[in-house]
Motif scaffolding. Structure first.
Motif, short mmCIF file in Angstrom:
data_model
loop_
_atom_site.label_atom_id
_atom_site.label_comp_id
_atom_site.label_asym_id
_atom_site.label_seq_id
_atom_site.Cartn_x
_atom_site.Cartn_y
_atom_site.Cartn_z
N ASP A 110 0.96 -1.35 0.04
CA ASP A 110 0.11 0.01 0.08
C ASP A 110 0.94 1.24 0.09
OD1 ASP A 110 -2.14 -1.76 -0.10
OD2 ASP A 110 -2.59 -1.43 2.01
N GLU A 169 0.91 3.81 -2.87
CA GLU A 169 0.79 5.42 -2.76
C GLU A 169 1.86 6.51 -3.06
OE1 GLU A 169 0.06 7.94 1.47
OE2 GLU A 169 -1.37 6.39 1.25
N TYR A 225 1.24 9.03 -6.41
CA TYR A 225 1.39 10.34 -6.05
C TYR A 225 2.56 11.18 -7.03
CZ TYR A 225 3.05 14.79 -3.60
OH TYR A 225 3.55 16.11 -3.45
#
Length: 502
Positions: free
Chosen positions: A109, A113, A117
């Motif tokens: 995760d 992420e 981004y």
């Protein structure tokens, strides 16, 4: 415009993309570089390693070493602190967050992420960066450009290739794949659960960290039958303390090993380094040791496991902690060895080094104890001939011993040699002379830049992770790969900025 193609979107691929993004933006090269990330799954960051949702599949390294940024090794720890609600139930051994052993999926995760981004930021800033959900299977070189062929999409032309392929499947028992009772890899874990019935006697080939993960998959899902691990040495990984004791080495130092080079005009020998290691450990113990008694070959894995759990709960023993203290220097020491000395190390000390340097989390070790005590789990050394009898497998071990198992799972890990890797892309690169096998395993590279060396003198292919397992040492450690990827991307950006011949 230079196009960089990253093949593989796991941890190494994500690290390469982020590092390139940072260097492109800080050096004002936004209109000079394009990046394509080729990843066969729909999401980057997870891969097989960090896509498992099994609760017993924990990182084998504390969170404080798992940051995806080369100069911010604590970033994952900071992310965990900021995402405490997500981490609840996915973190083990938490005296504090820095020492946490999180679940693999939690780290996946985090990677996803971070990748998402910066991919979105690239679009905002006008940098051409694309995630291509496909699989690369071949590379050609024409008119000073690489052409990466994909299984489904159009070929991609690029100037540089970063091979971040992850760990390939084992190939040592491929002939068994014709049997329905056999599974060649424990990943993804749902295949294990689909193959195995709860009462089956399961045989696991390998007793290292992949073998431990396989056991966790079974017991965390209610497996009731026996589990037998078979390996050459019969060694379990040692147990990582929640808090490793800091060791300030005084004997086994880079200074002292470099002195051997300077005074004797040759590379250091494995025997010399190991002698310094023994002296360092004895200094920490405060006494001389009987090193023959410390050799675990032929010993009882259950007895060792009990000892290791007790030691881990006290911060580890000096042997384990000296090995851990070498994490930042081991790569340099490895690079100073000749090829023959590297091979000698693997043959003579490799198994013992591996179990000490790459231990299992304490939480998982504690799950193994009752399995041994109930007779559910056994670890057997000197695995020999394996035969299928139509309903299961007969596995021989030791001196004429045989175990009959209902299902057999290969958890021996990835092959070292390029030629043995079950990867079409790797095979084609070798056949075309675009990468060159290193005798000790993996590809031949320039250790300073990670650029692959080949017989055609074609520059621009870089490799990381398991692809360079022979020339480099800690290629299964994320922090080490992140650090080497920083050097890799700097070399590419330098060439983009100043030209190939600079």
């Amino acid at each position: 415009m230079k196009n960089i193609c990253i093949v593989g979107g796991g941890a190494c691929g994500v690290a390469a993309f982020i590092e390139l993004f940072i260097q492109i933006t800080t050096q004002d090269l936004k209109d000079k570089v394009a990046i394509q990330i080729i990843e066969k799954s729909s999401k980057a960051g997870y891969g097989l390693a960090f896509g498992s949702e099994e609760k017993g599949h924990l990182l084998n390294t504390q969170s404080e070493l798992m940051g995806i940024y080369s100069r911010e090794v604590n970033h994952f720890t900071e992310w965990l602190s900021e995402n405490a609600d997500k981490a609840r139930g996915k973190v083990e051994d938490t005296g504090d967050i820095e020492s946490a052993y999180t679940s693999r999926i939690m780290y996946g995760d985090y990677l996803y992420e971070q990748f998402t981004y910066y991919l979105n930021k690239a679009k905002v800033l006008g940098i051409e960066a694309n995630l291509v959900c496909d699989e690369a299977y071949d590379v050609d070189y024409e008119d000073n450009k690489f052409i990466v062929s994909l299984q489904h999409g159009d070929p991609i032309k690029c100037d540089y290739i970063i091979l971040a392929l992850g760990n390939p499947e084992a190939t040592n028992f491929k002939s068994f794949e014709k049997y329905p009772q056999f599974l060649n890899t424990p990943w993804p874990s749902h295949k294990v659960l689909e193959l195995v019935d709860p009462e089956d006697h399961v045989g696991i080939l390998g007793s290292s960290l992949s073998g431990i993960d396989t056991i966790m998959t079974l017991v965390d899902n209610g497996h009731k039958g026996k589990i037998s691990c078979f390996s050459i040495e019969g060694l379990l990984p040692r147990v990582q303390p929640v808090h490793n004791k800091d060791i300030e080495r005084e004997i086994l130092t880079l200074n002292n090993v470099h002195k051997i080079k300077r005074e004797h005009f040759r590379a250091p020998r494995v025997t010399e380094i190991f002698r310094l290691f023994m002296q360092e450990v004895e200094k920490q113990y405060g006494k001389r040791l009987d090193w023959k008694k410390l050799d675990r070959m032929g010993g009882d894995p259950y007895d060792f496991l009990k000892e290791d759990i007790a030691a881990a709960e006290k911060g580890g023993d000096p042997l384990l902690n000296v090995a851990y203290s070498l994490r930042y220097d081991a790569a340099t020491l490895w690079s100073w060895l000749t090829r023959d000395q590297k091979n000698l190390f693997k043959k003579w000390l490799g198994p013992q080094w591996t179990i000490n340097r790459h231990g299992m989390p304490l939480a998982n070790a504690k799950k193994l104890l009752p399995l041994f005590e109930s007779g559910t789990l056994n670890v057997f050394a000197e695995v020999g001939e394996i035969n299928n009898d139509g309903v299961g497998f007969q596995v021989s071990y030791g001196s004429d011993n045989i175990q009959n198992v209902d299902k057999l799972i290969n958890a021996t890990g990835s092959p070292s040699k390029l030629e043995a890797m079950d990867c079409t892309l790797t095979s084609n690169l070798v056949k075309k002379g675009l990468i060159r096998p290193y005798e000790g395993g993996g590809a031949l590279i320039n250790e300073l830049t990670m650029e692959s060396l080949n017989s055609k003198s074609i520059n621009g292919i870089y490799a990381t992770g398991h692809m360079v397992n022979g020339m480099l040492l800690d290629v299964n450690a994320v922090w080490y790969n992140v650090r080497s990827i920083s050097s890799l991307t700097k070399d590419i950006i330098f060439k983009v900025r100043y030209g190939e011949d600079s």
